[in-house]
Design a protein around this motif. Structure first.
Motif, PDB file in Angstrom:
ATOM      1  N   HIS A  70      33.973  38.225  29.871  1.00 36.02           N
ATOM      2  CA  HIS A  70      33.550  39.474  30.509  1.00 36.02           C
ATOM      3  C   HIS A  70      33.272  39.186  31.979  1.00 36.02           C
ATOM      4  O   HIS A  70      32.542  38.245  32.291  1.00 36.02           O
ATOM      5  CB  HIS A  70      32.282  40.007  29.852  1.00 36.02           C
ATOM      6  CG  HIS A  70      32.476  40.471  28.443  1.00 36.02           C
ATOM      7  ND1 HIS A  70      32.590  39.604  27.388  1.00 36.02           N
ATOM      8  CD2 HIS A  70      32.567  41.709  27.931  1.00 36.02           C
ATOM      9  CE1 HIS A  70      32.746  40.296  26.268  1.00 36.02           C
ATOM     10  NE2 HIS A  70      32.730  41.584  26.572  1.00 36.02           N
ATOM     11  N   VAL A  71      33.836  39.983  32.872  1.00 36.83           N
ATOM     12  CA  VAL A  71      33.643  39.810  34.308  1.00 36.83           C
ATOM     13  C   VAL A  71      32.939  41.053  34.855  1.00 36.83           C
ATOM     14  O   VAL A  71      33.484  42.155  34.778  1.00 36.83           O
ATOM     15  CB  VAL A  71      34.984  39.583  35.037  1.00 36.83           C
ATOM     16  CG1 VAL A  71      34.753  39.407  36.532  1.00 36.83           C
ATOM     17  CG2 VAL A  71      35.724  38.394  34.441  1.00 36.83           C
ATOM     18  N   SER A  88      25.098  51.123  38.224  1.00 33.61           N
ATOM     19  CA  SER A  88      26.415  51.226  37.603  1.00 33.61           C
ATOM     20  C   SER A  88      27.174  49.946  37.950  1.00 33.61           C
ATOM     21  O   SER A  88      26.831  49.242  38.905  1.00 33.61           O
ATOM     22  CB  SER A  88      27.166  52.465  38.094  1.00 33.61           C
ATOM     23  OG  SER A  88      27.379  52.380  39.482  1.00 33.61           O
ATOM     24  N   PHE A  89      28.214  49.653  37.163  1.00 35.59           N
ATOM     25  CA  PHE A  89      28.978  48.421  37.362  1.00 35.59           C
ATOM     26  C   PHE A  89      30.333  48.555  36.683  1.00 35.59           C
ATOM     27  O   PHE A  89      30.536  49.417  35.827  1.00 35.59           O
ATOM     28  CB  PHE A  89      28.226  47.206  36.796  1.00 35.59           C
ATOM     29  CG  PHE A  89      27.965  47.284  35.311  1.00 35.59           C
ATOM     30  CD1 PHE A  89      28.814  46.672  34.398  1.00 35.59           C
ATOM     31  CD2 PHE A  89      26.871  47.974  34.822  1.00 35.59           C
ATOM     32  CE1 PHE A  89      28.577  46.758  33.036  1.00 35.59           C
ATOM     33  CE2 PHE A  89      26.616  48.051  33.464  1.00 35.59           C
ATOM     34  CZ  PHE A  89      27.478  47.449  32.558  1.00 35.59           C
ATOM     35  N   TYR A  90      31.267  47.675  37.076  1.00 37.86           N
ATOM     36  CA  TYR A  90      32.533  47.549  36.363  1.00 37.86           C
ATOM     37  C   TYR A  90      32.453  46.314  35.486  1.00 37.86           C
ATOM     38  O   TYR A  90      31.838  45.307  35.857  1.00 37.86           O
ATOM     39  CB  TYR A  90      33.713  47.399  37.318  1.00 37.86           C
ATOM     40  CG  TYR A  90      34.071  48.669  38.055  1.00 37.86           C
ATOM     41  CD1 TYR A  90      34.301  49.859  37.363  1.00 37.86           C
ATOM     42  CD2 TYR A  90      34.200  48.674  39.428  1.00 37.86           C
ATOM     43  CE1 TYR A  90      34.637  51.018  38.041  1.00 37.86           C
ATOM     44  CE2 TYR A  90      34.536  49.827  40.107  1.00 37.86           C
ATOM     45  CZ  TYR A  90      34.755  50.992  39.405  1.00 37.86           C
ATOM     46  OH  TYR A  90      35.077  52.143  40.074  1.00 37.86           O
ATOM     47  N   LEU A  91      33.083  46.401  34.334  1.00 35.80           N
ATOM     48  CA  LEU A  91      33.133  45.286  33.402  1.00 35.80           C
ATOM     49  C   LEU A  91      34.573  45.119  32.954  1.00 35.80           C
ATOM     50  O   LEU A  91      35.142  46.007  32.313  1.00 35.80           O
ATOM     51  CB  LEU A  91      32.231  45.564  32.192  1.00 35.80           C
ATOM     52  CG  LEU A  91      32.184  44.497  31.118  1.00 35.80           C
ATOM     53  CD1 LEU A  91      31.545  43.217  31.659  1.00 35.80           C
ATOM     54  CD2 LEU A  91      31.412  44.999  29.903  1.00 35.80           C
ATOM     55  N   LYS A  92      35.196  44.017  33.350  1.00 38.65           N
ATOM     56  CA  LYS A  92      36.569  43.709  32.945  1.00 38.65           C
ATOM     57  C   LYS A  92      36.482  42.798  31.728  1.00 38.65           C
ATOM     58  O   LYS A  92      35.745  41.805  31.736  1.00 38.65           O
ATOM     59  CB  LYS A  92      37.311  43.007  34.089  1.00 38.65           C
ATOM     60  CG  LYS A  92      38.730  42.645  33.787  1.00 38.65           C
ATOM     61  CD  LYS A  92      39.627  43.841  33.783  1.00 38.65           C
ATOM     62  CE  LYS A  92      41.069  43.383  33.680  1.00 38.65           C
ATOM     63  NZ  LYS A  92      41.994  44.458  33.698  1.00 38.65           N
ATOM     64  N   GLY A 111      40.577  45.607  28.699  1.00 37.05           N
ATOM     65  CA  GLY A 111      40.197  46.901  29.259  1.00 37.05           C
ATOM     66  C   GLY A 111      39.170  46.744  30.354  1.00 37.05           C
ATOM     67  O   GLY A 111      38.747  45.644  30.690  1.00 37.05           O
ATOM     68  N   ILE A 112      38.814  47.884  30.907  1.00 40.23           N
ATOM     69  CA  ILE A 112      37.777  47.907  31.941  1.00 40.23           C
ATOM     70  C   ILE A 112      36.798  49.025  31.592  1.00 40.23           C
ATOM     71  O   ILE A 112      37.185  50.042  31.024  1.00 40.23           O
ATOM     72  CB  ILE A 112      38.378  48.077  33.353  1.00 40.23           C
ATOM     73  CG1 ILE A 112      37.323  47.804  34.409  1.00 40.23           C
ATOM     74  CG2 ILE A 112      39.020  49.439  33.516  1.00 40.23           C
ATOM     75  CD1 ILE A 112      37.880  47.499  35.769  1.00 40.23           C
ATOM     76  N   VAL A 113      35.556  48.785  31.906  1.00 37.21           N
ATOM     77  CA  VAL A 113      34.479  49.720  31.587  1.00 37.21           C
ATOM     78  C   VAL A 113      33.774  50.110  32.877  1.00 37.21           C
ATOM     79  O   VAL A 113      33.536  49.260  33.739  1.00 37.21           O
ATOM     80  CB  VAL A 113      33.448  49.034  30.654  1.00 37.21           C
ATOM     81  CG1 VAL A 113      32.252  49.937  30.403  1.00 37.21           C
ATOM     82  CG2 VAL A 113      34.092  48.599  29.357  1.00 37.21           C
ATOM     83  N   LEU A 114      33.455  51.381  32.999  1.00 38.41           N
ATOM     84  CA  LEU A 114      32.491  51.803  34.015  1.00 38.41           C
ATOM     85  C   LEU A 114      31.166  51.854  33.269  1.00 38.41           C
ATOM     86  O   LEU A 114      30.942  52.745  32.453  1.00 38.41           O
ATOM     87  CB  LEU A 114      32.832  53.165  34.616  1.00 38.41           C
ATOM     88  CG  LEU A 114      31.752  53.739  35.548  1.00 38.41           C
ATOM     89  CD1 LEU A 114      31.432  52.777  36.688  1.00 38.41           C
ATOM     90  CD2 LEU A 114      32.147  55.092  36.076  1.00 38.41           C
ATOM     91  N   ALA A 141      47.272  48.656  30.096  1.00 39.06           N
ATOM     92  CA  ALA A 141      48.552  49.044  29.506  1.00 39.06           C
ATOM     93  C   ALA A 141      48.989  48.035  28.439  1.00 39.06           C
ATOM     94  O   ALA A 141      49.475  48.411  27.377  1.00 39.06           O
ATOM     95  CB  ALA A 141      49.616  49.160  30.588  1.00 39.06           C
ATOM     96  N   ASP A 142      48.791  46.733  28.691  1.00 38.72           N
ATOM     97  CA  ASP A 142      49.170  45.704  27.714  1.00 38.72           C
ATOM     98  C   ASP A 142      48.381  45.825  26.432  1.00 38.72           C
ATOM     99  O   ASP A 142      48.915  45.694  25.340  1.00 38.72           O
ATOM    100  CB  ASP A 142      48.988  44.300  28.307  1.00 38.72           C
ATOM    101  CG  ASP A 142      49.995  43.992  29.399  1.00 38.72           C
ATOM    102  OD1 ASP A 142      51.042  44.684  29.457  1.00 38.72           O
ATOM    103  OD2 ASP A 142      49.760  43.069  30.177  1.00 38.72           O
TER     104      ASP A 142
END
Length: 147
Positions: A70-71, A88-92, A111-114, A141-142
């Motif tokens: 998790h990034v 708030s943050f992004y989580l890849k 995926g990515i999360v807000l 997409a993958d």
């Protein structure tokens, strides 16, 4: 004021990075300790885990061969008060479950999360997660092709 916001953003970034690194290392007891006693984790729009026991049950019940990274990035403090900090943050998320332990694990972008987080002081006066919301997903997409 900017110094205060920078230190709060650093606090939120550190706590989120610690939580997800512990998750990736499968140190679930330490991961759950990042939450307040009554902390909650909203995983999906219809799935809210309330309290450390519920969170521990969910995270420790995952596949033993599931590998994740998790990034955390783009942490922005949205509001602060002496008792609570909201950000708030992004989580890849990178993940793979090959069905067997493999090193290195063949991870793919999942995926990515807000995300959103509320951080408050716990009973011992340390900052901890009161509410973590990672329900706002967008699949790569993958990952969508892989099903």
């Amino acid at each position: 004021m900017q110094e205060m916001m920078a230190s709060e953003a650093l606090l939120a970034t550190h706590l989120l990075a610690r939580l997800f690194q512990l998750h990736d290392r499968k140190d679930f007891e330490a991961e759950v300790a990042c939450f307040t006693d009554g902390g909650s984790w909203k995983l999906k729009s219809d799935l809210l885990l309330e309290g450390r026991a519920a969170i521990l049950g969910r995270v420790s019940g995952r596949s033993a061969t599931l590998e994740t990274i998790h990034v955390v990035s783009n942490v922005v403090v949205e509001s602060n008060a002496s008792e609570c900090l909201r950000a708030s943050f992004y989580l890849k998320v990178y993940a793979s479950d090959p069905g067997e332990v493999r090193r290195p694990a063949p991870l793919q972008a999942y995926g990515i999360v807000l995300g959103r987080v509320e951080i408050a002081r716990d009973a011992s006066e340390l900052w901890a997660i009161q509410l973590l919301d990672t329900s706002n997903w967008a699949m790569t997409a993958d990952a969508a092709k892989a099903g």
